[in-house]
Enzyme design. Structure first.
Site, PDB file in Angstrom:
ATOM      1  N   ASN A  47       0.823  -1.209   0.000  1.00  0.00           N
ATOM      2  CA  ASN A  47       0.000   0.000   0.000  1.00  0.00           C
ATOM      3  C   ASN A  47       0.856   1.258   0.000  1.00  0.00           C
ATOM      4  O   ASN A  47       0.596   2.219  -0.725  1.00  0.00           O
ATOM      5  CB  ASN A  47      -0.909   0.022   1.234  1.00  0.00           C
ATOM      6  CG  ASN A  47      -2.064  -0.941   1.143  1.00  0.00           C
ATOM      7  OD1 ASN A  47      -2.347  -1.498   0.089  1.00  0.00           O
ATOM      8  ND2 ASN A  47      -2.742  -1.155   2.251  1.00  0.00           N
ATOM      9  N   ARG A 380     -10.244  -4.553 -14.282  1.00  0.00           N
ATOM     10  CA  ARG A 380      -9.011  -5.260 -13.895  1.00  0.00           C
ATOM     11  C   ARG A 380      -9.225  -6.749 -14.147  1.00  0.00           C
ATOM     12  O   ARG A 380     -10.143  -7.333 -13.577  1.00  0.00           O
ATOM     13  CB  ARG A 380      -8.672  -5.042 -12.422  1.00  0.00           C
ATOM     14  CG  ARG A 380      -8.377  -3.601 -12.034  1.00  0.00           C
ATOM     15  CD  ARG A 380      -7.873  -3.523 -10.596  1.00  0.00           C
ATOM     16  NE  ARG A 380      -7.820  -2.165 -10.095  1.00  0.00           N
ATOM     17  CZ  ARG A 380      -6.812  -1.323 -10.294  1.00  0.00           C
ATOM     18  NH1 ARG A 380      -5.781  -1.732 -11.009  1.00  0.00           N
ATOM     19  NH2 ARG A 380      -6.830  -0.106  -9.793  1.00  0.00           N
ATOM     20  N   ARG A 410      -5.026   1.693 -13.167  1.00  0.00           N
ATOM     21  CA  ARG A 410      -3.652   1.850 -12.706  1.00  0.00           C
ATOM     22  C   ARG A 410      -3.059   0.538 -12.225  1.00  0.00           C
ATOM     23  O   ARG A 410      -3.659  -0.178 -11.436  1.00  0.00           O
ATOM     24  CB  ARG A 410      -3.614   2.891 -11.582  1.00  0.00           C
ATOM     25  CG  ARG A 410      -2.225   3.386 -11.248  1.00  0.00           C
ATOM     26  CD  ARG A 410      -2.282   4.381 -10.109  1.00  0.00           C
ATOM     27  NE  ARG A 410      -3.037   5.548 -10.477  1.00  0.00           N
ATOM     28  CZ  ARG A 410      -4.046   6.028  -9.747  1.00  0.00           C
ATOM     29  NH1 ARG A 410      -4.413   5.408  -8.647  1.00  0.00           N
ATOM     30  NH2 ARG A 410      -4.677   7.107 -10.126  1.00  0.00           N
ATOM     31  N   HIS A 440     -15.443   2.333 -14.741  1.00  0.00           N
ATOM     32  CA  HIS A 440     -15.206   1.615 -13.496  1.00  0.00           C
ATOM     33  C   HIS A 440     -16.368   0.683 -13.145  1.00  0.00           C
ATOM     34  O   HIS A 440     -16.293  -0.085 -12.196  1.00  0.00           O
ATOM     35  CB  HIS A 440     -14.971   2.627 -12.364  1.00  0.00           C
ATOM     36  CG  HIS A 440     -14.474   2.034 -11.095  1.00  0.00           C
ATOM     37  ND1 HIS A 440     -15.238   1.965  -9.945  1.00  0.00           N
ATOM     38  CD2 HIS A 440     -13.274   1.464 -10.778  1.00  0.00           C
ATOM     39  CE1 HIS A 440     -14.535   1.402  -8.981  1.00  0.00           C
ATOM     40  NE2 HIS A 440     -13.346   1.077  -9.453  1.00  0.00           N
ATOM     41  N   TYR A 473     -11.260 -10.187  -2.123  1.00  0.00           N
ATOM     42  CA  TYR A 473     -12.092  -8.990  -2.067  1.00  0.00           C
ATOM     43  C   TYR A 473     -13.529  -9.395  -1.743  1.00  0.00           C
ATOM     44  O   TYR A 473     -14.091 -10.261  -2.414  1.00  0.00           O
ATOM     45  CB  TYR A 473     -12.087  -8.240  -3.398  1.00  0.00           C
ATOM     46  CG  TYR A 473     -10.836  -7.459  -3.708  1.00  0.00           C
ATOM     47  CD1 TYR A 473      -9.595  -7.821  -3.181  1.00  0.00           C
ATOM     48  CD2 TYR A 473     -10.878  -6.336  -4.540  1.00  0.00           C
ATOM     49  CE1 TYR A 473      -8.456  -7.106  -3.472  1.00  0.00           C
ATOM     50  CE2 TYR A 473      -9.731  -5.616  -4.835  1.00  0.00           C
ATOM     51  CZ  TYR A 473      -8.531  -6.001  -4.302  1.00  0.00           C
ATOM     52  OH  TYR A 473      -7.388  -5.295  -4.593  1.00  0.00           O
ATOM     53  N   ARG A 569     -14.148   1.704   4.739  1.00  0.00           N
ATOM     54  CA  ARG A 569     -12.936   0.897   4.899  1.00  0.00           C
ATOM     55  C   ARG A 569     -11.667   1.734   4.765  1.00  0.00           C
ATOM     56  O   ARG A 569     -10.711   1.540   5.474  1.00  0.00           O
ATOM     57  CB  ARG A 569     -12.948  -0.225   3.856  1.00  0.00           C
ATOM     58  CG  ARG A 569     -11.806  -1.218   3.999  1.00  0.00           C
ATOM     59  CD  ARG A 569     -10.767  -1.064   2.908  1.00  0.00           C
ATOM     60  NE  ARG A 569     -11.341  -1.292   1.602  1.00  0.00           N
ATOM     61  CZ  ARG A 569     -10.745  -0.964   0.466  1.00  0.00           C
ATOM     62  NH1 ARG A 569      -9.570  -0.373   0.482  1.00  0.00           N
ATOM     63  NH2 ARG A 569     -11.325  -1.193  -0.694  1.00  0.00           N
ATOM     64  N   HIS A 597     -14.857  -4.513  -0.051  1.00  0.00           N
ATOM     65  CA  HIS A 597     -14.823  -3.818  -1.337  1.00  0.00           C
ATOM     66  C   HIS A 597     -16.211  -3.448  -1.846  1.00  0.00           C
ATOM     67  O   HIS A 597     -16.346  -2.622  -2.750  1.00  0.00           O
ATOM     68  CB  HIS A 597     -14.104  -4.705  -2.365  1.00  0.00           C
ATOM     69  CG  HIS A 597     -13.727  -4.006  -3.624  1.00  0.00           C
ATOM     70  ND1 HIS A 597     -14.332  -4.273  -4.838  1.00  0.00           N
ATOM     71  CD2 HIS A 597     -12.800  -3.047  -3.874  1.00  0.00           C
ATOM     72  CE1 HIS A 597     -13.795  -3.515  -5.777  1.00  0.00           C
ATOM     73  NE2 HIS A 597     -12.867  -2.769  -5.220  1.00  0.00           N
TER      74      HIS A 597
END
Length: 712
Positions: A47, A380, A410, A440, A473, A569, A597
């Site tokens: 992270n 992703r 990213r 997204h 997730y 979160r 998530h």
């Protein structure tokens, strides 16, 4: 309207660091299995790497703007940078103390020894030397930092070893008294960062690859008697698109004031504090890295490599296995997914239930002669994506396949580009996102000819079409053939094709078109109810709450008497429990085995609750500069199920932290323990054993609405 006085907001950067501190808390907790604590150390490190690549790099770019332009940003980026680096240093000290003072001693007590080169016995040294010659030496390619080298480029996120050679043997003429070399640590080619030495009884021994090389450094450079080895690592600017942070006229000013930079400008150079100064100076000189990018680290870098810590045969030091559960209403084995979806809606809960249902849905559609088209948004995808393989298969079967691939996801650009090329080669219509927007949303739409009519099946999710992340997730995904939803999903895919803005969605909440306005309407409804003396509440579960306008709206709701519960979160710039501002707002967040998530929005609506599940956080970029989709849960049974799982999270008194990172409820020793993720698995396990005809509506976990007086 926002209040006339600007409410107090928490700085975004410090809020993110507070989230990473919660990750570190898990690594520090003796209640967490020991080898899982190592993984949380890896998550913390990973992270922080991303944080430097993106956030710190962006702030450093903003610092270089002209003074007048910086003033329009609201907060001085130089002051932000100073404050966050101070907090990072504090966290890194805590990280080091945790590793050295807690985790290493506990590993030792469990007969797991993470050795350094100084700890090896003579027998182990001999074994390491043999291992080096057979498995490592041929992987090494040191580069000399001499006058022949004009520039040294260090790869992003790779560990490098520096070598300072002194005390030459003098066997050759003109041999320099001192040499400095640098070499990439061959972690990938070696197959991992760690080497497991032969066991001795119940004792297990593990060595960093770095230390294997340290042990044999003089063998690598026999011309010198003394070789000092130290580690460095660089994090490079991820070239965050500044549109993610600012927009409008200010955007144009920033663009004009920023000079073009070499891709991947250094954001941070981590170095071993024990490194000789002449070596550090040589690295800075050959790379062009300045003092501002230097960060003193430790002897070892890239703690994210602890994800690959060797299996030492101790399952008692890991979380108990939680194999994915069969879904109670979706077909098991070879049953038809499309038939089941035609009969009713089904909500998938990952990772508690298997992601295989998603790949089965797409694979079945690919092979079904009656299916005419498939549309999917890929944000992703994994390197060996079964989802992408199913879409390739569909295209080769002659289906009309439309795939929206987000190349600006990213750190996943390479995988996305690979599958985009494969899909194009198979004949799919690949759309590379939308100009000025990121796609997204997580959507799949299948069109099938039935009784000479087109029938549509959809999958709407909070999580990516990614088999790997689906195992860690926690997400929700809805399979539906409800025309109220599928027709509007179809309109979203129309937008990808014709680029014409869409509005008038009755059921879906779609950004950037109507999501913000619809959320405001839903909050305003609760404000009206509160002002009328009726029960009014909002429960919001998101990964991040950063948009200042939505925070203002929640402050307004609090002032009107609406009870607001936040489950956040990650980032939260809202400050709860401030008199006159947010006294009716309480906040908590869960960090546990799985990454929370899913996004869920609940509005009381005068007793007729509205429950939405969404791909969007409440951040400016999600609401205004991304294609996002929130969807209502229309089936009463599934709505009750979502609320039950949400209530478990609201009651968590084991892994919940408040706004200040204090654990919630652990002071009350008499209260029954509720660990939401464990309780979720047990609840879904019971459902999986029940036949669909036997299942009743999910029962609430204890409270349907927020408490009237939130706890401080």
């Amino acid at each position: 309207m926002p209040p006339k006085t600007h409410p107090t907001l928490l700085n975004r950067e410090l809020s993110w660091l507070a989230f990473n501190a919660r990750v570190l808390q898990e690594a520090q907790s003796p209640e967490v299995p020991l080898l899982e604590r190592l993984k949380f150390m890896a998550i913390f490190s990973s992270n922080l790497d991303e944080y430097f690549k993106v956030r710190v790099a962006t702030l450093r770019r903003l610092v270089k703007l002209k003074k007048k332009t910086r003033a329009k940003l609201g907060e001085d980026p130089a002051e932000q940078l100073k404050n966050l680096l101070a907090e990072v240093n504090k966290q890194q000290e805590a990280f080091g103390d945790t590793f050295r003072g807690s985790i290493l001693p506990e590993l030792h007590r469990q007969h797991i020894h993470l050795l350094s080169d100084h700890d090896l016995s003579e027998t182990q040294l001999e074994w390491v030397g043999e291992y080096f010659r057979e498995n490592v030496r041929d992987l090494l390619s040191p580069v000399s930092l001499d006058d022949n080298l004009h520039h040294l480029f260090l790869k992003d996120q790779s560990v490098y070893l520096t070598f300072l050679l002194t005390e030459p043997v003098k066997e050759k003429k003109h041999q320099p008294d001192e040499r400095i070399l640098v070499m990439e640590l061959p972690t990938k080619r070696h197959g991992g960062r760690f080497v497991q030495l032969p066991a001795e009884g119940e004792d297990r021994y593990v060595l960093f690859l770095d230390d294997v090389i340290r042990c044999c450094a003089t063998e690598l450079f026999p011309q010198y008697k003394r070789v000092q080895v130290h580690a460095i690592k660089i994090s490079r600017d991820a070239e965050l698109d500044i549109q993610e942070e600012v927009s409008g006229n200010l955007m144009a000013k920033i663009k004009s004031s920023l000079q073009k930079r070499e891709t991947g400008y250094p954001a941070r150079l981590l170095y071993d504090p024990a490194m000789p100064q002449e070596v550090l100076r040589a690295i800075m000189h050959k790379t062009g890295i300045g003092k501002g990018e230097l960060v003193a680290g430790s002897r070892y870098h890239n703690f994210r490599d602890f994800f690959g810590f060797p299996d030492v045969g101790r399952p008692d030091l890991t979380y108990p296995a939680q194999p994915p559960l069969p879904h109670p209403t979706l077909p098991r084995g070879t049953g038809s997914m499309l038939t089941a979806i035609a009969e009713r809606d089904h909500l998938l809960h990952l990772p508690y239930q298997s992601f295989e249902y998603v790949t089965r849905f797409l694979t079945e559609a690919a092979l079904d002669p009656a299916v005419t088209s498939i549309g999917v948004t890929l944000y992703r995808v994994s390197a060996k994506s079964e989802v992408a393989k199913a879409l390739v298969k569909a295209a080769k079967q002659g289906k009309q396949v439309t795939v929206v691939v987000e190349l600006k996801a990213r750190f996943d650009e390479e995988s996305n580009m690979y599958w985009a090329e494969k899909l194009q080669q198979a004949g799919a219509n690949v759309i590379f996102g939308i100009p000025d927007l990121k796609v997204h949303s997580k959507l799949a739409l299948v069109t099938r000819t039935e009784d000479e009519k087109a029938k549509q099946y959809a999958y709407l999710s909070t999580g990516n079409f990614n088999e790997v992340t689906s195992q860690i997730y926690a997400d929700h995904g809805l399979f539906t053939a409800d025309e109220r939803l599928t027709s509007e999903v179809s309109r979203v895919f129309d937008y990808f094709l014709d680029r014409q803005a869409k509005d008038g969605f009755e059921y879906l909440l779609v950004a950037p078109f109507e999501l913000r306005d619809r959320l405001n309407e839903l909050v305003d409804r609760e404000i009206e109810l509160a002002k009328a003396g009726k029960d009014a509440y909002i429960i919001l579960k998101v990964n991040a709450l950063q948009d200042d306008r939505m925070i203002h709206k929640l402050y307004e709701a609090s002032a009107a008497g609406v009870r607001v519960e936040l489950l956040v979160r990650g980032i939260s710039c809202l400050i709860p429990q401030v008199p006159g501002q947010s006294e009716n707002i309480e906040q908590r967040g869960i960090v546990d085995r799985y990454l929370e998530h899913a996004r869920v929005y609940v509005f009381g609506n005068d007793g007729d609750e509205k429950v939405f599940v969404a791909s969007s956080d409440w951040m400016a970029r999600n609401l205004d500069r991304r294609v996002e989709v929130g969807f209502p849960i229309l089936d009463p049974k599934i709505r009750a199920e979502v609320r039950h799982l949400l209530d478990l999270q609201r009651q968590d008194n084991v892994k919940s932290r408040d706004f200040h990172n204090n654990f919630i409820g652990q002071d009350d020793k008499k209260a029954p323990q509720v660990r939401a993720q464990l309780a979720t698995y047990e609840y879904l396990k019971k459902l999986s054993k029940a036949r669909p005809t036997e299942k009743a509506d999910a029962k609430p976990a204890g409270k349907k609405a927020p408490r009237k007086k939130p706890a401080a």
